[in-house]
Structure formats: C-alpha cells, structure tokens
Scaffold this active site. Structure first.
Site, PDB file in Angstrom:
ATOM      1  N   ARG A 118      -6.486  -2.252  -2.493  1.00  0.00           N
ATOM      2  CA  ARG A 118      -7.378  -1.315  -3.175  1.00  0.00           C
ATOM      3  C   ARG A 118      -8.426  -0.848  -2.173  1.00  0.00           C
ATOM      4  O   ARG A 118      -8.881  -1.629  -1.331  1.00  0.00           O
ATOM      5  CB  ARG A 118      -8.090  -1.986  -4.362  1.00  0.00           C
ATOM      6  CG  ARG A 118      -7.212  -2.228  -5.573  1.00  0.00           C
ATOM      7  CD  ARG A 118      -6.780  -0.912  -6.242  1.00  0.00           C
ATOM      8  NE  ARG A 118      -5.930  -1.120  -7.407  1.00  0.00           N
ATOM      9  CZ  ARG A 118      -4.598  -1.189  -7.376  1.00  0.00           C
ATOM     10  NH1 ARG A 118      -3.940  -1.056  -6.244  1.00  0.00           N
ATOM     11  NH2 ARG A 118      -3.905  -1.359  -8.495  1.00  0.00           N
ATOM     12  N   GLU A 175     -10.178   7.675  -5.227  1.00  0.00           N
ATOM     13  CA  GLU A 175      -8.884   8.337  -5.016  1.00  0.00           C
ATOM     14  C   GLU A 175      -8.812   9.550  -5.920  1.00  0.00           C
ATOM     15  O   GLU A 175      -9.028   9.402  -7.123  1.00  0.00           O
ATOM     16  CB  GLU A 175      -7.727   7.394  -5.356  1.00  0.00           C
ATOM     17  CG  GLU A 175      -7.516   6.333  -4.307  1.00  0.00           C
ATOM     18  CD  GLU A 175      -6.526   5.259  -4.701  1.00  0.00           C
ATOM     19  OE1 GLU A 175      -5.908   5.387  -5.766  1.00  0.00           O
ATOM     20  OE2 GLU A 175      -6.394   4.291  -3.961  1.00  0.00           O
ATOM     21  N   HIS A 198      -1.874   6.672  -2.507  1.00  0.00           N
ATOM     22  CA  HIS A 198      -1.571   5.512  -3.362  1.00  0.00           C
ATOM     23  C   HIS A 198      -0.149   5.618  -3.923  1.00  0.00           C
ATOM     24  O   HIS A 198       0.057   5.786  -5.129  1.00  0.00           O
ATOM     25  CB  HIS A 198      -2.606   5.402  -4.498  1.00  0.00           C
ATOM     26  CG  HIS A 198      -2.653   4.020  -5.093  1.00  0.00           C
ATOM     27  ND1 HIS A 198      -3.763   3.485  -5.677  1.00  0.00           N
ATOM     28  CD2 HIS A 198      -1.701   3.057  -5.200  1.00  0.00           C
ATOM     29  CE1 HIS A 198      -3.510   2.260  -6.119  1.00  0.00           C
ATOM     30  NE2 HIS A 198      -2.245   1.979  -5.836  1.00  0.00           N
TER      31      HIS A 198
END
Ligand SMILES: O=C(O)C(=O)CO
Length: 331
Positions: free
Chosen positions: A247, A276, A295
C-alpha cells in the site's frame, strides 16, 4: 424436483464497484448471479427502503468504495461484506463489526498475480523497460543501448519486507533468478519454509543495508504506516531499488521523492501510491527513475475470477453458519 433456487429466493447481494453495468465485469456478475440475487448501487439508491431490506451481502470489487455508517444503517439484514482482495485498509472494521456484520477477504486468490507483479516491477526497473520502450518509439532512431545500461537481478540481493503468502511467492520466484533472499517479518518462518526458498531472516536495518532490491509486501496497519521513511531510505544502498506492491502509505512519499531526487537510492517501482491515482502534478510523476503502475497487482483474468470465487465461498459460509475460510477481524 429441481433443487435450483428461483432468483427471488437467492440471498440479496449488493455489488460495490465501478466496472461494467453491474459494478463488476459482466463475467463476474454472471458468477455472482449463480448464488445471489444481484443488486446494483443504482437499484438500492432508487428504492432504499424496499431494496435495502433484501441485501444480506456486499461484494466489494476492486475500486474500494466507501462503506459508511449511513449505508450500513440502510441495510438492516446485512450479514457479510466479501472483499475482493486481501487488503482491507479501506474498510472501517470496527464500525462494521459494531453492526454485527462479518468481513472476509481473499488472501489465496491474490497471491500469484501480486507476486508476479512484484517480479515484473523489479525486472522492469532493473532493465529500464519503460525508458527502453519510449526510446524504441521515439522519432530519434540514433540511440545506443550503452547510454542507458540496466542491471541484472540474477544473483543480486532481494530484501522482502513482509513474508506472508505473497512475500513467500515472491521468494519462490526470486530463487529461480538465483537471488540472495533476505526477509523481515513479524513472525519468522519455519526452518523448512526458509530452506525451501533459500531465504534468510534478517533484521530490518541489515536487510535495508544489504539489499539491491527492497520489496514491500506488508499489510497497511497503524504499525506499518510510513514504515519506510527518511531514516530507512538513508540505510539503503545508493544503487538500490525500492519496489512497493503493498500500500502506498507504507512509504513516507515525501521522503521517497527526496531520496530519488538526491540519488540516496537509485530507483523506485510502485504499483501503489498515496493517494491513488496521484495528482497529475505530483513530483513522483516527474522523476525518470520511477516506474508507477495503477494498482494492478491482481488485475488479471485469472485473479479476478479466483477472487470472486473465494469471496463467494466466504459469503456463503457466513450465510450458512459454516466455518468461514477467510474472515478479517478488527485489530
Ligand atoms: O489484494 C489486494 O488488496 C491488492 O491490493 C493486490 O494488489
């Protein structure tokens, strides 16, 4: 007599996601419809009172929507939130458990694709694939590979921080590259497990000092937030690369920008950032020693299906009062 349940008799499942017309790809919606009466967010919002009562499960697909108090109050029969993915840092576990709702995740389904992503980022950064691709398509055809030499991962030292399922899969892959593997984890793996992948347990400080590639594979918790900051980056070799498949908030991003600008470390390859996506003027996007992907650790055909299958098994176990394969509890 047929044992197939009529659609209206199946438990109601709300899909929270943004892909496709159902909130997930059509193929996943079809999978979910075999076991549930699928309800979209739009349908819930159109008739909160009636539709809300039908919902017993929420399937959270990849885009991490907000599950807040107001939503939970509108779902009096909700029993389980089946998260598609292993990380649940986007869910307020304590608040959800106060509603008597269980949370499950999919640690098995994500492991191979996320480990592959770690390897892909390490290789791409080491061999400067993104720069190479840009050079290959640029109008200037007069280029020399000798001007942008990469490094080899073969026989280099890899430091894995977080040796859960994904970290261990990374080690299995790295072994095929004859890498020297160091790892740091809350709990040390057994001797047999260490030997099977040739990984050596290491204190964080030693791992950071010795590794050519440092890969972050920890869950985001209050203990791992900003685990890698100025001090830790300062311990790394100036030739080292930091890879993050966990993360974004595990890294102090301001410190990372500084370390990359000052060449404290050589490069970074990040599948995750904070936030993000990054704002388009973020300094990380301006550095040529950084690779960023959006991601996509589990963004494969296989992983998305396996995650849906694992989530379905979890949710059905809750509804049928059976042992739950992968339940997540508030810390
Ligand atoms: O499963 C998850 O939570 C992931 O983010 C995989 O990349």
């Amino acid at each position: 007599m047929s044992t197939v349940m009529a659609e209206q008799d199946l438990p109601g499942l709300l899909i929270m996601g943004i892909g496709g017309t159902h909130g997930v790809q059509e193929s996943l919606a079809a999978l979910l419809k075999k076991h549930f009466s699928v309800i979209t967010m739009k349908e819930l919002l159109e008739n909160k009172k009636e539709v809300g009562k039908k919902i017993q499960c929420i399937f959270v697909s990849e885009f991490r929507p907000t599950i807040d108090q107001e939503l939970l109050e509108s779902l009096p029969n909700l029993k389980v939130i089946g998260n598609s993915g292993v990380g649940v840092d986007h869910l307020n576990l304590k608040m959800i458990s106060n509603f008597g709702v269980r949370v499950t995740n999919t640690p098995h389904a994500v492991a191979d694709s996320t480990a592959d992503m770690g390897m892909a980022l390490m290789l791409a950064s080491a061999r400067r694939l993104v720069e190479g691709s840009q050079i290959a398509v640029s109008p200037d055809t007069n280029y020399f590979a000798a001007d942008w030499l990469g490094v080899e991962v073969t026989r280099a030292t890899l430091g894995i921080i977080g040796m859960g399922r994904i970290g261990y899969k990374v080690a299995q892959r790295a072994r095929a590259f004859e890498m020297k593997i160091l790892y740091h984890n809350r709990n040390r793996r057994s001797q047999e497990e260490e030997q099977a992948v040739g990984a050596c347990y290491s204190e964080m400080e030693d791992l950071l000092q010795q590794s050519d590639f440092v890969m972050l594979v920890v869950n985001l918790t209050p203990q791992t937030e900003k685990l890698i900051g100025k001090k830790e980056l300062g311990l790394m070799k100036p030739t080292a690369t930091l890879i993050n498949i966990s993360r974004g908030a595990v890294i102090d991003q301001d410190a990372l920008v500084e370390a990359l600008q000052n060449k404290t470390i050589k490069a970074a390859a990040l599948d995750v950032t904070y936030p993000e996506p990054l704002p388009r003027n973020h300094p990380l996007l301006k550095l040529n020693n950084v690779i960023i992907t959006p991601h996509i650790g589990t963004a494969t055909v296989q992983a998305t299906h396996m995650m849906a299958e694992e989530a379905i098994a979890n949710m059905l176990s809750v509804l049928n009062c059976q042992p739950i394969p992968s339940e997540v509890f508030p810390q």
